[in-house]
Design a protein around this motif. Structure first.
Motif, PDB file in Angstrom:
ATOM      1  N   TYR A  22     -32.357 -31.141  26.549  1.00 10.67           N
ATOM      2  CA  TYR A  22     -32.181 -32.451  27.173  1.00 10.67           C
ATOM      3  C   TYR A  22     -32.562 -32.351  28.643  1.00 10.67           C
ATOM      4  O   TYR A  22     -31.805 -31.837  29.457  1.00 10.67           O
ATOM      5  CB  TYR A  22     -30.730 -32.903  27.006  1.00 10.67           C
ATOM      6  CG  TYR A  22     -30.399 -34.158  27.778  1.00 10.67           C
ATOM      7  CD1 TYR A  22     -31.066 -35.351  27.520  1.00 10.67           C
ATOM      8  CD2 TYR A  22     -29.435 -34.153  28.760  1.00 10.67           C
ATOM      9  CE1 TYR A  22     -30.787 -36.496  28.226  1.00 10.67           C
ATOM     10  CE2 TYR A  22     -29.134 -35.301  29.478  1.00 10.67           C
ATOM     11  CZ  TYR A  22     -29.818 -36.468  29.207  1.00 10.67           C
ATOM     12  OH  TYR A  22     -29.534 -37.599  29.914  1.00 10.67           O
ATOM     13  N   HIS A  32     -26.351 -33.601  23.406  1.00  9.48           N
ATOM     14  CA  HIS A  32     -26.112 -34.622  24.429  1.00  9.48           C
ATOM     15  C   HIS A  32     -25.712 -35.943  23.786  1.00  9.48           C
ATOM     16  O   HIS A  32     -24.747 -36.592  24.207  1.00  9.48           O
ATOM     17  CB  HIS A  32     -27.378 -34.789  25.279  1.00  9.48           C
ATOM     18  CG  HIS A  32     -27.294 -35.885  26.288  1.00  9.48           C
ATOM     19  ND1 HIS A  32     -26.421 -35.851  27.353  1.00  9.48           N
ATOM     20  CD2 HIS A  32     -27.958 -37.064  26.391  1.00  9.48           C
ATOM     21  CE1 HIS A  32     -26.565 -36.962  28.076  1.00  9.48           C
ATOM     22  NE2 HIS A  32     -27.485 -37.715  27.501  1.00  9.48           N
ATOM     23  N   HIS A  56     -28.652 -43.640  23.021  1.00 11.25           N
ATOM     24  CA  HIS A  56     -29.145 -44.160  24.304  1.00 11.25           C
ATOM     25  C   HIS A  56     -30.415 -43.464  24.788  1.00 11.25           C
ATOM     26  O   HIS A  56     -31.182 -44.028  25.554  1.00 11.25           O
ATOM     27  CB  HIS A  56     -28.058 -44.089  25.390  1.00 11.25           C
ATOM     28  CG  HIS A  56     -27.825 -42.717  25.933  1.00 11.25           C
ATOM     29  ND1 HIS A  56     -27.031 -41.793  25.292  1.00 11.25           N
ATOM     30  CD2 HIS A  56     -28.295 -42.094  27.044  1.00 11.25           C
ATOM     31  CE1 HIS A  56     -27.022 -40.677  25.996  1.00 11.25           C
ATOM     32  NE2 HIS A  56     -27.778 -40.829  27.064  1.00 11.25           N
ATOM     33  N   ASP A  57     -30.627 -42.232  24.340  1.00 10.65           N
ATOM     34  CA  ASP A  57     -31.830 -41.506  24.774  1.00 10.65           C
ATOM     35  C   ASP A  57     -32.851 -41.365  23.652  1.00 10.65           C
ATOM     36  O   ASP A  57     -33.727 -40.505  23.725  1.00 10.65           O
ATOM     37  CB  ASP A  57     -31.446 -40.115  25.289  1.00 10.65           C
ATOM     38  CG  ASP A  57     -30.944 -40.146  26.726  1.00 10.65           C
ATOM     39  OD1 ASP A  57     -31.296 -41.091  27.466  1.00 10.65           O
ATOM     40  OD2 ASP A  57     -30.211 -39.226  27.110  1.00 10.65           O
ATOM     41  N   ASP A 158     -22.742 -40.671  29.632  1.00  7.48           N
ATOM     42  CA  ASP A 158     -24.039 -39.987  29.682  1.00  7.48           C
ATOM     43  C   ASP A 158     -23.986 -38.813  30.666  1.00  7.48           C
ATOM     44  O   ASP A 158     -24.367 -37.683  30.340  1.00  7.48           O
ATOM     45  CB  ASP A 158     -25.091 -41.033  30.114  1.00  7.48           C
ATOM     46  CG  ASP A 158     -26.511 -40.521  30.106  1.00  7.48           C
ATOM     47  OD1 ASP A 158     -26.757 -39.387  29.652  1.00  7.48           O
ATOM     48  OD2 ASP A 158     -27.391 -41.283  30.556  1.00  7.48           O
TER      49      ASP A 158
HETATM   50 FE    FE Z   1     -28.606 -39.422  28.520  1.00  4.92          FE
END
Ligand code: FE
Length: 184
Positions: A22, A32, A56-57, A158
């Motif tokens: 990540y 993550h 979210h990623d 996050d």
């Molecule tokens: Fe993130």
């Protein structure tokens, strides 16, 4: 697209690219995502926001910029690509906090004394690529947008979700939440 397909599809994305590092952090993309979703679950977020935290990623797994674009000075705009991807598969309560989660960092740096100091070196580096800290006016505009408050919560999870070796549930554990916020 049937219900199972969207969930199977994101699972496939994690299977394919989830083992990648990540950014410059000590965890994989999958670790993550799971850590972020676990924080959301622990704080009793809605199924949609837990799903947003998990995914979210996802834009890092769908873009075509190659590995670690930020380290090469490229902003992959992963929040836009990820949100567009999610918007065709899940409710806006999933896709829109994702769309805003990078701006939420710019917001928090503007309004919260000491927030900047909590950022990892990699987050500081990407902050510059993403446009830097918001002005007061930009911050006021931002927080009035729909889903901005959710994006701020997501952004806090996050930043914490970078702990090497932390035990989390696996991806299957979170499918129940994803199933509750699929696009109808
Ligand atoms: Fe993130």
């Amino acid at each position: 697209m049937s219900d199972m397909n969207a969930i199977d599809e994101v699972s496939e994305l994690f299977l394919g690219g989830g083992g990648r590092q990540y950014g410059g952090e000590a965890v994989t993309q999958l670790a993550h995502a799971l850590q972020c979703a676990l924080s959301a679950e622990t704080e009793h977020a809605s199924p949609a926001l837990i799903t947003a935290a998990l995914l979210h990623d996802i834009g890092h797994l769908t873009h075509r910029f190659g590995p670690r674009p930020a380290a090469r000075g490229i902003d992959d705009r992963h929040e836009q690509g990820g949100a567009d991807y999610l918007a065709s598969r899940f409710e806006p309560a999933v896709s829109e906090p994702v769309r805003l989660h990078v701006d939420a960092k710019r917001y928090l740096c503007a309004v919260e004394l000491g927030y900047f100091a909590t950022l990892s070196p990699e987050s500081v580096r990407s902050l510059e690529l993403q446009g830097g800290v918001f002005s007061t006016a930009e911050a006021e505009d931002f927080i009035r947008r729909p889903f901005a408050a959710d994006a701020v919560r997501l952004r806090r999870w996050d930043e914490q979700a970078k702990i090497k070796g932390l035990e989390t549930p696996d991806l299957a554990h979170f499918k129940i939440y994803m199933a509750k916020c699929l696009k109808q």
